[in-house]
Design a protein around this motif. Structure first.
Motif, PDB file in Angstrom:
ATOM      1  N   SER A 199      -5.340  43.099   6.554  1.00 24.50           N
ATOM      2  CA  SER A 199      -6.257  43.545   7.633  1.00 24.50           C
ATOM      3  C   SER A 199      -7.508  42.725   7.760  1.00 24.50           C
ATOM      4  O   SER A 199      -7.569  41.637   6.908  1.00 24.50           O
ATOM      5  CB  SER A 199      -7.030  44.923   6.987  1.00 24.50           C
ATOM      6  OG  SER A 199      -7.749  44.704   5.497  1.00 24.50           O
ATOM      7  N   GLU A 200      -8.445  43.071   8.612  1.00 28.70           N
ATOM      8  CA  GLU A 200      -9.670  41.966   8.897  1.00 28.70           C
ATOM      9  C   GLU A 200     -10.356  42.258   7.929  1.00 28.70           C
ATOM     10  O   GLU A 200     -11.514  41.591   7.589  1.00 28.70           O
ATOM     11  CB  GLU A 200     -10.285  42.342  10.290  1.00 28.70           C
ATOM     12  CG  GLU A 200     -10.924  43.765  10.328  1.00 28.70           C
ATOM     13  CD  GLU A 200      -9.949  44.883  10.504  1.00 28.70           C
ATOM     14  OE1 GLU A 200     -10.773  46.080  10.838  1.00 28.70           O
ATOM     15  OE2 GLU A 200      -9.071  44.883  10.451  1.00 28.70           O
ATOM     16  N   TYR A 230     -11.733  37.925  17.116  1.00 30.15           N
ATOM     17  CA  TYR A 230     -11.118  38.525  16.080  1.00 30.15           C
ATOM     18  C   TYR A 230     -11.999  38.223  14.853  1.00 30.15           C
ATOM     19  O   TYR A 230     -12.276  39.097  13.903  1.00 30.15           O
ATOM     20  CB  TYR A 230      -9.762  37.830  15.794  1.00 30.15           C
ATOM     21  CG  TYR A 230      -8.948  38.259  14.346  1.00 30.15           C
ATOM     22  CD1 TYR A 230      -8.487  39.541  14.147  1.00 30.15           C
ATOM     23  CD2 TYR A 230      -9.219  37.214  13.296  1.00 30.15           C
ATOM     24  CE1 TYR A 230      -7.848  39.834  13.029  1.00 30.15           C
ATOM     25  CE2 TYR A 230      -8.504  37.462  12.163  1.00 30.15           C
ATOM     26  CZ  TYR A 230      -7.825  38.769  11.715  1.00 30.15           C
ATOM     27  OH  TYR A 230      -7.114  39.331  10.686  1.00 30.15           O
ATOM     28  N   PHE A 270     -14.749  40.691  14.282  1.00 32.37           N
ATOM     29  CA  PHE A 270     -14.315  41.942  13.489  1.00 32.37           C
ATOM     30  C   PHE A 270     -14.433  41.499  11.954  1.00 32.37           C
ATOM     31  O   PHE A 270     -15.140  42.222  11.305  1.00 32.37           O
ATOM     32  CB  PHE A 270     -12.950  42.120  13.387  1.00 32.37           C
ATOM     33  CG  PHE A 270     -12.375  42.378  14.950  1.00 32.37           C
ATOM     34  CD1 PHE A 270     -13.200  42.926  15.990  1.00 32.37           C
ATOM     35  CD2 PHE A 270     -11.008  42.378  15.219  1.00 32.37           C
ATOM     36  CE1 PHE A 270     -12.852  43.200  17.296  1.00 32.37           C
ATOM     37  CE2 PHE A 270     -10.635  43.024  16.440  1.00 32.37           C
ATOM     38  CZ  PHE A 270     -11.541  43.402  17.611  1.00 32.37           C
ATOM     39  N   LEU A 274      -2.210  41.257  13.268  1.00 31.84           N
ATOM     40  CA  LEU A 274      -2.377  42.075  14.338  1.00 31.84           C
ATOM     41  C   LEU A 274      -2.196  43.754  14.032  1.00 31.84           C
ATOM     42  O   LEU A 274      -3.011  44.519  14.219  1.00 31.84           O
ATOM     43  CB  LEU A 274      -1.726  41.835  15.677  1.00 31.84           C
ATOM     44  CG  LEU A 274      -2.160  40.394  16.299  1.00 31.84           C
ATOM     45  CD1 LEU A 274      -1.057  40.147  17.413  1.00 31.84           C
ATOM     46  CD2 LEU A 274      -3.462  40.619  16.806  1.00 31.84           C
ATOM     47  N   LEU A 279      -4.670  45.344  11.567  1.00 32.29           N
ATOM     48  CA  LEU A 279      -6.095  45.797  11.925  1.00 32.29           C
ATOM     49  C   LEU A 279      -6.510  47.230  11.754  1.00 32.29           C
ATOM     50  O   LEU A 279      -6.058  48.138  12.301  1.00 32.29           O
ATOM     51  CB  LEU A 279      -6.398  45.551  13.746  1.00 32.29           C
ATOM     52  CG  LEU A 279      -6.671  43.934  13.969  1.00 32.29           C
ATOM     53  CD1 LEU A 279      -6.393  43.769  15.552  1.00 32.29           C
ATOM     54  CD2 LEU A 279      -7.872  43.410  13.560  1.00 32.29           C
ATOM     55  N   THR A 280      -7.580  47.404  11.096  1.00 32.89           N
ATOM     56  CA  THR A 280      -8.225  48.773  11.013  1.00 32.89           C
ATOM     57  C   THR A 280      -9.008  49.314  12.218  1.00 32.89           C
ATOM     58  O   THR A 280      -8.966  50.195  12.457  1.00 32.89           O
ATOM     59  CB  THR A 280      -8.819  48.924   9.777  1.00 32.89           C
ATOM     60  OG1 THR A 280     -10.200  48.207  10.024  1.00 32.89           O
ATOM     61  CG2 THR A 280      -8.400  48.271   8.449  1.00 32.89           C
ATOM     62  N   ARG A 340      -7.344  51.466  16.250  1.00 30.97           N
ATOM     63  CA  ARG A 340      -6.268  52.106  15.728  1.00 30.97           C
ATOM     64  C   ARG A 340      -5.929  53.566  16.440  1.00 30.97           C
ATOM     65  O   ARG A 340      -5.015  53.975  16.679  1.00 30.97           O
ATOM     66  CB  ARG A 340      -6.220  52.543  14.196  1.00 30.97           C
ATOM     67  CG  ARG A 340      -5.460  51.121  13.416  1.00 30.97           C
ATOM     68  CD  ARG A 340      -5.433  51.592  11.784  1.00 30.97           C
ATOM     69  NE  ARG A 340      -5.013  50.521  11.381  1.00 30.97           N
ATOM     70  CZ  ARG A 340      -4.608  50.325   9.923  1.00 30.97           C
ATOM     71  NH1 ARG A 340      -4.625  51.675   9.080  1.00 30.97           N
ATOM     72  NH2 ARG A 340      -4.116  49.212   9.262  1.00 30.97           N
TER      73      ARG A 340
END
Length: 349
Positions: free
Chosen positions: A145-146, A172, A175, A270, A273-274, A277
């Motif tokens: 995850s980020e 990105y 984020f 990718l 990513l949270t 969603r």
């Protein structure tokens, strides 16, 4: 404390900087022409004349001439981060504030922050990391995850003994910068989020795929074919009218050198990513002063997202849009971008 930077207004110096940038652009074009002439020749000739490899050498020279060097640190038993910074042993750097630049999806940090490194290196201690699976940064962890990226950046700075810093993230990287500021408000002083839809919804991704005319977000963000990269550049850069004239072999060299490595792991990033969603925007407001910087013609995260984000991300938020720019204003309009950042970072809170 208010820090005042003396912005250069001398016309001659400004012209010299513009000339230097035009020279580098002409150099890149000349290399590309040589590469096209060498295309029928032996593969060794292609390797030697690769415009991407040669331009990467130029970028490294820009970073080193700005006083930065390449480092690597094991932040824990699983993860190694490679990054650019001034020499940690340089005692004169201890009196400068610290500034972290976090790159977006695509090529590593070297390719995304040249003009900012050259502008800010005299007045800040710069830290320019390659995120996990970009450049040579890597991990044995299964986390993708980020938030994991943000935790890794924070651990890096903690290992380096950097107690206070401002953070700048693009796309990105925005984020990641958001999560760094959210999770460690006592460390992060100011936050710059550039071209980054932190308020992204699932439908925004679906709309982006539709605009790109590709099958998936992976094909767009991690192009495998020249047509994929053309679609990405067409969305990311404003008014690149001669995009169709760039030969396929040039784009394939770009893909081979800058997108092929760790592709499966990046696809997992990718998917991990949270943000975005579902259709519900659920972001926690930041405590810090926040600057949002956007290209007026951003086709990946449109300006309307920035306007909405301004009302969600904190109480002390400023939005600056840049004309004649799309998704990479730090590259498309670097002088304007740097001026906006400088005014925000060096102004009083």
């Amino acid at each position: 404390m208010k820090l005042t930077l003396k912005l250069t207004t001398n016309k001659k110096k400004a012209q010299e900087r513009t000339t230097d940038n035009h020279r580098s652009d002409r150099l890149f074009l000349s290399i590309s022409i040589l590469y096209s002439l060498a295309w029928p020749l032996h593969p060794m000739a292609l390797s030697f004349l690769s415009p991407i490899s040669l331009y990467a050498s130029y970028l490294r020279l820009c970073f080193t001439s700005s006083g930065l060097s390449r480092h690597a640190i094991d932040i824990d038993n699983d993860t190694t981060i490679h990054f650019w910074s001034q020499n940690p042993d340089n005692q004169t750097s201890t009196h400068k504030p610290s500034l972290v630049f976090i790159h977006g999806f695509g090529p590593a940090a070297l390719w995304q922050w040249r003009r900012q490194v050259q502008f800010f290196s005299s007045h800040f201690n710069l830290y320019v990391p390659d995120l996990i699976f970009f450049g040579e940064s890597t991990t044995k962890s299964s986390a993708r995850s980020e938030i994991f990226q943000a935790d890794s950046v924070s651990k890096l700075l903690q290992k380096l003994g950097v107690e206070k810093y401002s953070v700048v993230g693009t796309s990105y990287g925005g984020f990641v910068a958001y999560h760094v500021a959210r999770m460690w408000p006592e460390r992060v002083e100011k936050v710059v989020i550039a071209s980054s839809g932190v308020n992204m919804r699932k439908s925004d991704n679906e709309e982006l795929i539709r605009k790109s005319k590709l099958d998936s977000i992976g094909d767009l963000m991690l192009p495998k074919e020249a047509s994929h990269l053309r679609a990405l550049i067409g969305l990311a850069v404003f008014r690149l009218s001669r995009l169709h004239m760039i030969p396929d072999f040039f784009l394939k060299d770009f893909i081979s050198k800058l997108y092929a490595e760790n592709r499966s792991e990046k696809l997992e990033l990718l998917k991990g990513l949270t943000l975005g969603r579902d259709e519900t925007v659920n972001i926690s407001p930041l405590q810090q002063d926040v600057l949002l910087v956007w290209g007026e013609h951003d086709s990946i995260f449109p300006l309307d997202m920035a306007i909405e984000l301004k009302g969600l991300i904190g109480k002390n938020v400023k939005l600056e849009s840049i004309k004649d720019a799309s998704h990479v204003p730090q590259i498309e309009r670097p002088n304007k971008f740097n001026y906006i950042l400088n005014s925000f970072l060096c102004g009083s809170s």
